[in-house]
Design a protein around this motif. Structure first.
Motif, PDB file in Angstrom:
ATOM      1  N   VAL A  49       0.830  -1.199   0.000  1.00 29.59           N
ATOM      2  CA  VAL A  49       0.000   0.000   0.000  1.00 29.59           C
ATOM      3  C   VAL A  49       0.870   1.258   0.000  1.00 29.59           C
ATOM      4  O   VAL A  49       0.558   2.232  -0.662  1.00 29.59           O
ATOM      5  CB  VAL A  49      -0.976  -0.011   1.195  1.00 29.59           C
ATOM      6  CG1 VAL A  49      -1.690   1.325   1.331  1.00 29.59           C
ATOM      7  CG2 VAL A  49      -1.996  -1.131   1.030  1.00 29.59           C
ATOM      8  N   GLN A  50       1.978   1.208   0.722  1.00 31.18           N
ATOM      9  CA  GLN A  50       2.923   2.329   0.725  1.00 31.18           C
ATOM     10  C   GLN A  50       4.187   1.891   0.005  1.00 31.18           C
ATOM     11  O   GLN A  50       4.600   0.737   0.115  1.00 31.18           O
ATOM     12  CB  GLN A  50       3.275   2.726   2.157  1.00 31.18           C
ATOM     13  CG  GLN A  50       2.113   3.246   2.950  1.00 31.18           C
ATOM     14  CD  GLN A  50       2.566   3.692   4.323  1.00 31.18           C
ATOM     15  OE1 GLN A  50       3.463   4.510   4.446  1.00 31.18           O
ATOM     16  NE2 GLN A  50       1.949   3.138   5.354  1.00 31.18           N
ATOM     17  N   PHE A  51       4.798   2.808  -0.715  1.00 27.67           N
ATOM     18  CA  PHE A  51       6.022   2.483  -1.442  1.00 27.67           C
ATOM     19  C   PHE A  51       6.814   3.754  -1.712  1.00 27.67           C
ATOM     20  O   PHE A  51       6.320   4.864  -1.523  1.00 27.67           O
ATOM     21  CB  PHE A  51       5.712   1.755  -2.754  1.00 27.67           C
ATOM     22  CG  PHE A  51       4.894   2.564  -3.724  1.00 27.67           C
ATOM     23  CD1 PHE A  51       5.512   3.277  -4.740  1.00 27.67           C
ATOM     24  CD2 PHE A  51       3.513   2.612  -3.627  1.00 27.67           C
ATOM     25  CE1 PHE A  51       4.763   4.022  -5.634  1.00 27.67           C
ATOM     26  CE2 PHE A  51       2.756   3.350  -4.514  1.00 27.67           C
ATOM     27  CZ  PHE A  51       3.387   4.063  -5.525  1.00 27.67           C
ATOM     28  N   CYS A  52       8.034   3.573  -2.159  1.00 26.51           N
ATOM     29  CA  CYS A  52       8.890   4.706  -2.508  1.00 26.51           C
ATOM     30  C   CYS A  52       8.881   4.886  -4.019  1.00 26.51           C
ATOM     31  O   CYS A  52       9.321   4.010  -4.760  1.00 26.51           O
ATOM     32  CB  CYS A  52      10.322   4.462  -2.021  1.00 26.51           C
ATOM     33  SG  CYS A  52      11.467   5.783  -2.485  1.00 26.51           S
ATOM     34  N   ASN A  53       8.363   6.014  -4.461  1.00 29.33           N
ATOM     35  CA  ASN A  53       8.394   6.396  -5.859  1.00 29.33           C
ATOM     36  C   ASN A  53       9.780   6.997  -6.104  1.00 29.33           C
ATOM     37  O   ASN A  53      10.044   8.134  -5.727  1.00 29.33           O
ATOM     38  CB  ASN A  53       7.288   7.405  -6.152  1.00 29.33           C
ATOM     39  CG  ASN A  53       7.297   7.925  -7.565  1.00 29.33           C
ATOM     40  OD1 ASN A  53       8.311   7.867  -8.265  1.00 29.33           O
ATOM     41  ND2 ASN A  53       6.171   8.450  -8.001  1.00 29.33           N
ATOM     42  N   LEU A  54      10.672   6.214  -6.714  1.00 29.93           N
ATOM     43  CA  LEU A  54      12.056   6.632  -6.891  1.00 29.93           C
ATOM     44  C   LEU A  54      12.179   7.876  -7.758  1.00 29.93           C
ATOM     45  O   LEU A  54      13.004   8.740  -7.482  1.00 29.93           O
ATOM     46  CB  LEU A  54      12.893   5.496  -7.487  1.00 29.93           C
ATOM     47  CG  LEU A  54      14.389   5.771  -7.612  1.00 29.93           C
ATOM     48  CD1 LEU A  54      15.020   5.999  -6.252  1.00 29.93           C
ATOM     49  CD2 LEU A  54      15.079   4.624  -8.332  1.00 29.93           C
ATOM     50  N   ARG A  55      11.363   7.989  -8.784  1.00 32.05           N
ATOM     51  CA  ARG A  55      11.428   9.187  -9.638  1.00 32.05           C
ATOM     52  C   ARG A  55      11.205  10.448  -8.817  1.00 32.05           C
ATOM     53  O   ARG A  55      11.941  11.420  -8.947  1.00 32.05           O
ATOM     54  CB  ARG A  55      10.382   9.132 -10.751  1.00 32.05           C
ATOM     55  CG  ARG A  55      10.709   8.164 -11.835  1.00 32.05           C
ATOM     56  CD  ARG A  55       9.716   8.314 -12.961  1.00 32.05           C
ATOM     57  NE  ARG A  55       9.865   7.216 -13.898  1.00 32.05           N
ATOM     58  CZ  ARG A  55       9.554   7.290 -15.174  1.00 32.05           C
ATOM     59  NH1 ARG A  55       9.062   8.406 -15.674  1.00 32.05           N
ATOM     60  NH2 ARG A  55       9.716   6.260 -15.964  1.00 32.05           N
ATOM     61  N   ARG A  56      10.176  10.436  -7.995  1.00 32.89           N
ATOM     62  CA  ARG A  56       9.867  11.607  -7.180  1.00 32.89           C
ATOM     63  C   ARG A  56      10.994  11.880  -6.182  1.00 32.89           C
ATOM     64  O   ARG A  56      11.442  13.007  -6.019  1.00 32.89           O
ATOM     65  CB  ARG A  56       8.554  11.411  -6.432  1.00 32.89           C
ATOM     66  CG  ARG A  56       8.233  12.614  -5.534  1.00 32.89           C
ATOM     67  CD  ARG A  56       7.041  12.388  -4.659  1.00 32.89           C
ATOM     68  NE  ARG A  56       5.828  12.327  -5.470  1.00 32.89           N
ATOM     69  CZ  ARG A  56       4.656  11.975  -4.973  1.00 32.89           C
ATOM     70  NH1 ARG A  56       4.547  11.632  -3.710  1.00 32.89           N
ATOM     71  NH2 ARG A  56       3.587  11.956  -5.736  1.00 32.89           N
ATOM     72  N   ARG A  57      11.448  10.833  -5.499  1.00 28.69           N
ATOM     73  CA  ARG A  57      12.509  10.989  -4.496  1.00 28.69           C
ATOM     74  C   ARG A  57      13.792  11.498  -5.167  1.00 28.69           C
ATOM     75  O   ARG A  57      14.462  12.376  -4.649  1.00 28.69           O
ATOM     76  CB  ARG A  57      12.759   9.659  -3.774  1.00 28.69           C
ATOM     77  CG  ARG A  57      13.765   9.726  -2.678  1.00 28.69           C
ATOM     78  CD  ARG A  57      13.301  10.482  -1.450  1.00 28.69           C
ATOM     79  NE  ARG A  57      12.267   9.740  -0.761  1.00 28.69           N
ATOM     80  CZ  ARG A  57      11.226  10.321  -0.166  1.00 28.69           C
ATOM     81  NH1 ARG A  57      11.092  11.621  -0.168  1.00 28.69           N
ATOM     82  NH2 ARG A  57      10.320   9.604   0.440  1.00 28.69           N
ATOM     83  N   PHE A  58      14.143  10.959  -6.333  1.00 31.49           N
ATOM     84  CA  PHE A  58      15.344  11.362  -7.070  1.00 31.49           C
ATOM     85  C   PHE A  58      15.277  12.848  -7.431  1.00 31.49           C
ATOM     86  O   PHE A  58      16.221  13.599  -7.182  1.00 31.49           O
ATOM     87  CB  PHE A  58      15.499  10.519  -8.339  1.00 31.49           C
ATOM     88  CG  PHE A  58      16.765  10.772  -9.094  1.00 31.49           C
ATOM     89  CD1 PHE A  58      17.892   9.999  -8.866  1.00 31.49           C
ATOM     90  CD2 PHE A  58      16.841  11.783 -10.041  1.00 31.49           C
ATOM     91  CE1 PHE A  58      19.075  10.232  -9.562  1.00 31.49           C
ATOM     92  CE2 PHE A  58      18.012  12.023 -10.744  1.00 31.49           C
ATOM     93  CZ  PHE A  58      19.131  11.243 -10.502  1.00 31.49           C
ATOM     94  N   CYS A  59      14.167  13.250  -8.011  1.00 33.43           N
ATOM     95  CA  CYS A  59      14.012  14.651  -8.438  1.00 33.43           C
ATOM     96  C   CYS A  59      14.091  15.602  -7.255  1.00 33.43           C
ATOM     97  O   CYS A  59      14.752  16.649  -7.336  1.00 33.43           O
ATOM     98  CB  CYS A  59      12.702  14.839  -9.189  1.00 33.43           C
ATOM     99  SG  CYS A  59      12.670  14.001 -10.785  1.00 33.43           S
ATOM    100  N   ASN A  60      13.450  15.248  -6.142  1.00 31.15           N
ATOM    101  CA  ASN A  60      13.498  16.093  -4.952  1.00 31.15           C
ATOM    102  C   ASN A  60      14.900  16.144  -4.361  1.00 31.15           C
ATOM    103  O   ASN A  60      15.367  17.207  -3.958  1.00 31.15           O
ATOM    104  CB  ASN A  60      12.505  15.605  -3.892  1.00 31.15           C
ATOM    105  CG  ASN A  60      11.065  15.835  -4.297  1.00 31.15           C
ATOM    106  OD1 ASN A  60      10.765  16.663  -5.154  1.00 31.15           O
ATOM    107  ND2 ASN A  60      10.164  15.093  -3.691  1.00 31.15           N
ATOM    108  N   PHE A  61      15.579  15.012  -4.313  1.00 26.23           N
ATOM    109  CA  PHE A  61      16.894  14.949  -3.684  1.00 26.23           C
ATOM    110  C   PHE A  61      17.954  15.697  -4.496  1.00 26.23           C
ATOM    111  O   PHE A  61      18.757  16.435  -3.934  1.00 26.23           O
ATOM    112  CB  PHE A  61      17.317  13.494  -3.478  1.00 26.23           C
ATOM    113  CG  PHE A  61      18.620  13.345  -2.739  1.00 26.23           C
ATOM    114  CD1 PHE A  61      18.690  13.608  -1.377  1.00 26.23           C
ATOM    115  CD2 PHE A  61      19.765  12.951  -3.403  1.00 26.23           C
ATOM    116  CE1 PHE A  61      19.890  13.480  -0.690  1.00 26.23           C
ATOM    117  CE2 PHE A  61      20.976  12.827  -2.727  1.00 26.23           C
ATOM    118  CZ  PHE A  61      21.036  13.083  -1.363  1.00 26.23           C
TER     119      PHE A  61
END
Length: 122
Positions: A49-61
């Motif tokens: 149900v919960q997960f890490c969206n790598l694209r979003r995390r990458f862009c933010n980081f």
């Protein structure tokens, strides 16, 4: 058992609670896994149900605009290894991105949630 494998002290439930799936965008869980669950008349797995969206995390980081796996790798000075859109190749490349991000100080935790109620009505 699971305690011996992970150094003891953690129950399987505790480990599942700390589990974080990392995906290249929201589609794997929100669209494809949800569709498979509907097709097979199965409940959506609670651990997904919960997960890490790598694209979003990458862009933010890194402070970059929306990128795909290839774009993330290029931003890191790496090249895609394998066949694009092959599950195993994509997974290995995502793992390389994750390792680089963690070395750079990123914290990869859950940043998206699947609306379980909506997946069975879509």
């Amino acid at each position: 058992g699971i305690n011996a494998e992970y150094g003891g002290g953690n129950t399987e439930t505790e480990l599942i609670k700390s589990l974080c799936f990392v995906t290249d965008g929201p589609w794997d869980f929100k669209k494809f896994l949800a569709k498979e669950c509907r097709y097979n008349n199965m409940d959506f797995p609670s651990m997904c149900v919960q997960f890490c969206n790598l694209r979003r995390r990458f862009c933010n980081f890194y402070g970059v605009k929306r990128v795909n796996i290839d774009g993330m790798l290029k931003n890191l000075g790496q090249q895609f290894d394998g066949t694009p859109h092959s599950g195993i190749s994509d997974s290995r490349n995502i793992a390389n991105i994750v390792c680089t991000m963690v070395r750079d100080g990123a914290v990869l935790d859950n940043n998206e949630v699947v609306d379980v109620n909506s997946i069975y009505t879509a």
